[in-house]
Enzyme design. Structure first.
Site, PDB file in Angstrom:
ATOM      1  N   ASN A 150       0.859  -1.188   0.000  1.00 25.61           N
ATOM      2  CA  ASN A 150       0.000   0.000   0.000  1.00 25.61           C
ATOM      3  C   ASN A 150       0.890   1.231   0.000  1.00 25.61           C
ATOM      4  O   ASN A 150       1.424   1.632   1.035  1.00 25.61           O
ATOM      5  CB  ASN A 150      -0.913  -0.013   1.222  1.00 25.61           C
ATOM      6  CG  ASN A 150      -1.920   1.126   1.218  1.00 25.61           C
ATOM      7  OD1 ASN A 150      -1.905   1.959   0.318  1.00 25.61           O
ATOM      8  ND2 ASN A 150      -2.791   1.158   2.211  1.00 25.61           N
ATOM      9  N   ASN A 171      -5.983   6.561  -1.369  1.00 25.15           N
ATOM     10  CA  ASN A 171      -6.860   6.010  -2.408  1.00 25.15           C
ATOM     11  C   ASN A 171      -7.548   4.711  -1.983  1.00 25.15           C
ATOM     12  O   ASN A 171      -8.184   4.039  -2.801  1.00 25.15           O
ATOM     13  CB  ASN A 171      -6.083   5.786  -3.721  1.00 25.15           C
ATOM     14  CG  ASN A 171      -4.972   4.753  -3.578  1.00 25.15           C
ATOM     15  OD1 ASN A 171      -4.977   3.928  -2.675  1.00 25.15           O
ATOM     16  ND2 ASN A 171      -4.005   4.804  -4.478  1.00 25.15           N
ATOM     17  N   ASP A 178      -6.116 -13.490 -20.160  1.00 24.97           N
ATOM     18  CA  ASP A 178      -6.809 -14.373 -19.227  1.00 24.97           C
ATOM     19  C   ASP A 178      -7.719 -15.359 -19.977  1.00 24.97           C
ATOM     20  O   ASP A 178      -8.175 -15.086 -21.089  1.00 24.97           O
ATOM     21  CB  ASP A 178      -7.644 -13.501 -18.287  1.00 24.97           C
ATOM     22  CG  ASP A 178      -8.312 -14.272 -17.169  1.00 24.97           C
ATOM     23  OD1 ASP A 178      -7.602 -14.985 -16.440  1.00 24.97           O
ATOM     24  OD2 ASP A 178      -9.538 -14.154 -17.022  1.00 24.97           O
ATOM     25  N   GLU A 207      -3.452 -17.842 -21.151  1.00 20.86           N
ATOM     26  CA  GLU A 207      -3.709 -18.817 -20.096  1.00 20.86           C
ATOM     27  C   GLU A 207      -4.576 -19.962 -20.637  1.00 20.86           C
ATOM     28  O   GLU A 207      -5.752 -19.771 -20.928  1.00 20.86           O
ATOM     29  CB  GLU A 207      -4.426 -18.152 -18.919  1.00 20.86           C
ATOM     30  CG  GLU A 207      -4.726 -19.137 -17.786  1.00 20.86           C
ATOM     31  CD  GLU A 207      -5.812 -18.659 -16.836  1.00 20.86           C
ATOM     32  OE1 GLU A 207      -5.767 -19.057 -15.656  1.00 20.86           O
ATOM     33  OE2 GLU A 207      -6.706 -17.910 -17.263  1.00 20.86           O
TER      34      GLU A 207
END
Length: 620
Positions: free
Chosen positions: A128, A133, A333, A362
């Site tokens: 982080n 945000n 993907d 993939e």
């Protein structure tokens, strides 16, 4: 000749025009704009800009869309121009559009290859870098809860930027974050695969400027950014789901629209996940349709790439991101779920524009015949050409895990690694296949190998010396595990220690790591940084010898560099006769252990006293 009007003010009176800008100098001079605005279907567009012409205007089912086909002449200059929309009732709306110059030549977009090592990151769980945000109250999911593995934890793009030096020092040359585009979903939106706007970065990850900054920082280190894209589906919260442009924008769209007020697992027509129907010469049409048209989940509408407007939209989106970020590759993907003819066209369009680029797809199959089918240049009996450079090596991942976990016998143990690599005869270019031991969807390798540090080192070092493109999941270098609940996705994607200011353990600095974690970090760092400059591993000849007495030798050879990888599964000391490897021509050569820096002369035998892996090089 058209007269170009000088634009003195930017006007944005249209809700959406996508792509939001475009670029000059493509081989394909066509551009199709998706225009979304109330009753825009009743408007006539016009453009006055030298080199840009409207070829056709296409109306949709919904009057709130227009699809404008443009031709951008090869001589067109960069600049801004207005698109005027004149409505039948006399009203007029204007949208200022920009054509940008390209920052580098298409040939200079060099994709990832066998000289690279890829670091895969789930951004929400890595670091982080910007607390401000974490929450956007305008979005559906506003929780941040690090104690819940299925809620957002606050990791972001700035967190990756802050730790590029760490990734570089480990020896990685490319970074693949899972998607950072907006997922405005009610829950579990942290993973990024339910995209609700294909042109917008999720504000909880940052913004486009920070995404560009990440790409720039990687380039400063001679590293590449790989973008994770999704052509198969979107998130059900996508902006177009409230007003679909055509009857066939989605697969099984009629079913969705008829059940929209009672939408759940029962009303959804889900994919049958029978991915082999893409190759099966006996497959029933119903099964082919079940795989390609069924929804991946009720929350992920299945896009119909047979709709030519959607197909063009997806292709242009990919090209826009390549240009905007200067990408070093795309990971696509769920590759075998969309229409496979479209996937060939999609990859072909990208590779046509960027001949040195790289795409990895993939295909979660443990069958090398299936994996090979998807690789560019495969001699497929059905004539299918995928245009895909790099499928993913799930078969090798399985072979490594099973081979290291098995007890040694004639057909078990290391022979599975040996025979797995022997399958390379089937692949067009084995070195272009992406190999991995774990990823964001699979059990952590430390868990799969029964939390045995020696076996993890065996597996990683073998993978990193293969003729392949290797990918390592964040945290593997510190033995992150999901042993508490193997296979649980939230646990697999646990927070990287040190990515949050209140973390007690910091893997970036080493503070709080145990001796085994530090040892693994050091092991990967030494091996990857050697690999970074090893022509033998990148592009060398491969010779391996059938495992014998629980020992397996692999050689990579190029010019005066030979890399030797040895796996020894014996718990008791063993002497290996090196004369067996005479054909490699190692006798009398000085070799160095890449990890320990120990040197010795290759003679008639070698004493292996410890279970594990040894990596040797003749490059002293």
């Amino acid at each position: 000749m058209e007269v170009t009007k000088e634009i003195t003010a930017v006007i944005k009176e249209i809700e959406r025009v996508e792509p939001p800008n475009w670029f000059i100098g493509f081989k394909d001079t066509s551009l199709q704009l998706l225009v979304k605005e109330e009753n825009i279907g009743f408007a006539t567009p016009s453009i006055s800009y030298e080199g840009v012409s409207i070829e056709k205007v296409n109306k949709a089912r919904s009057n709130n869309y227009l699809f404008i086909d443009l031709i951008i002449d090869k001589s067109t200059n960069p600049g801004v121009f207005n698109i005027d929309f004149n409505f039948t009732d006399g009203a007029k709306k204007t949208h200022t559009y920009e054509l940008k110059s390209r920052e580098k030549n298409a040939e200079d977009y060099i994709g990832f290859n066998s000289s690279d090592a890829i670091y895969l990151i789930t951004p929400d769980r890595f670091a982080n870098g910007d607390d401000s945000n974490n929450i956007n109250l305008a979005l559906k999911e506003t929780d941040i809860d690090r104690s819940d593995n299925y809620k957002r934890h606050g990791g972001d793009i700035q967190g990756i930027i802050n730790h590029v030096d760490y990734i570089y020092d480990l020896g990685f040359t490319a970074v693949w974050p899972t998607p950072v585009l907006i997922n405005d979903m009610a829950e579990s939106s942290y993973h990024g695969y339910a995209i609700t706007d294909f042109y917008t970065v999720d504000s909880r990850f940052g913004n486009l400027s920070e995404y560009k900054k990440l790409a720039d920082k990687l380039r400063e280190k001679n590293m590449k950014l790989i973008m994770d894209q999704v052509a198969n589906h979107c998130g059900i919260g996508h902006w177009w789901m409230e007003d679909l442009p055509f009857d066939d924008w989605l697969n099984n769209q009629k079913n969705y629209e008829e059940n929209i007020n009672n939408w759940n697992n029962e009303t959804n027509i889900g994919s049958n996940h029978r991915r082999t129907t893409n190759q099966d010469i006996y497959a029933a049409k119903a099964d082919v349709k079940g795989n390609n048209e069924g929804w991946f989940s009720p929350k992920m509408p299945d896009l119909n790439q047979r709709n030519p407007f959607l197909a063009k939209y997806i292709i242009q989106n990919s090209i826009w991101w390549i240009e905007t970020l200067g990408l070093g590759g795309i990971r696509q993907d769920t590759y075998p779920y969309p229409d496979k003819a479209f996937m060939s066209n999609w990859a072909g369009a990208i590779m046509h524009e960027y001949p040195n680029f790289s795409i990895v797809g993939e295909e979660w199959s443990y069958n090398p015949l299936i994996v090979g089918y998807w690789q560019r240049g495969a001699c497929n009996k059905d004539g299918y050409e995928s245009n895909l450079k790099s499928p993913m090596d799930f078969p090798m991942q399985k072979a490594i895990v099973e081979g290291l976990n098995d007890e040694e016998s004639w057909d078990q143990g290391l022979v599975k690694l040996y025979e797995g690599l022997a399958n390379d005869f089937h692949y067009t270019t084995p070195k272009d296949i992406l190999v991995f031991l774990d990823n964001h969807d699979k059990t952590r390798i430390y868990t799969e190998l029964w939390e045995d540090l020696y076996k993890v080192k065996m597996g990683l070092s073998y993978m990193l010396t293969l003729p392949r493109i290797p990918q390592i999941y964040y945290g593997t270098e510190i033995l992150m595990s999901d042993s508490a609940n193997p296979g649980d996705h939230g646990l697999i994607r646990s927070d990287f220690p040190g990515g949050w200011t209140d973390d007690v353990v910091n893997a970036f600095t080493g503070e709080g790591l145990n001796e085994y974690q530090k040892d693994m970090q050091s092991f990967i760092k030494k091996l990857l940084n050697y690999r970074k400059n090893s022509a033998a591993i990148h592009d060398g000849k491969t010779i391996h010898f059938a495992p014998l007495m629980g020992v397996y030798f692999l050689f990579r050879i190029k010019d005066d560099e030979t890399v030797v990888h040895i796996i020894n599964k014996n718990k008791e000391p063993i002497t290996v006769d090196l004369n067996r490897f005479e054909e490699v021509g190692m006798k009398g050569k000085t070799v160095k252990n890449i990890i320990t820096d120990e040197e010795f002369v290759w003679g008639n035998e070698i004493q292996l006293t410890d279970r594990g892996s040894i990596i040797l090089t003749t490059k002293i």
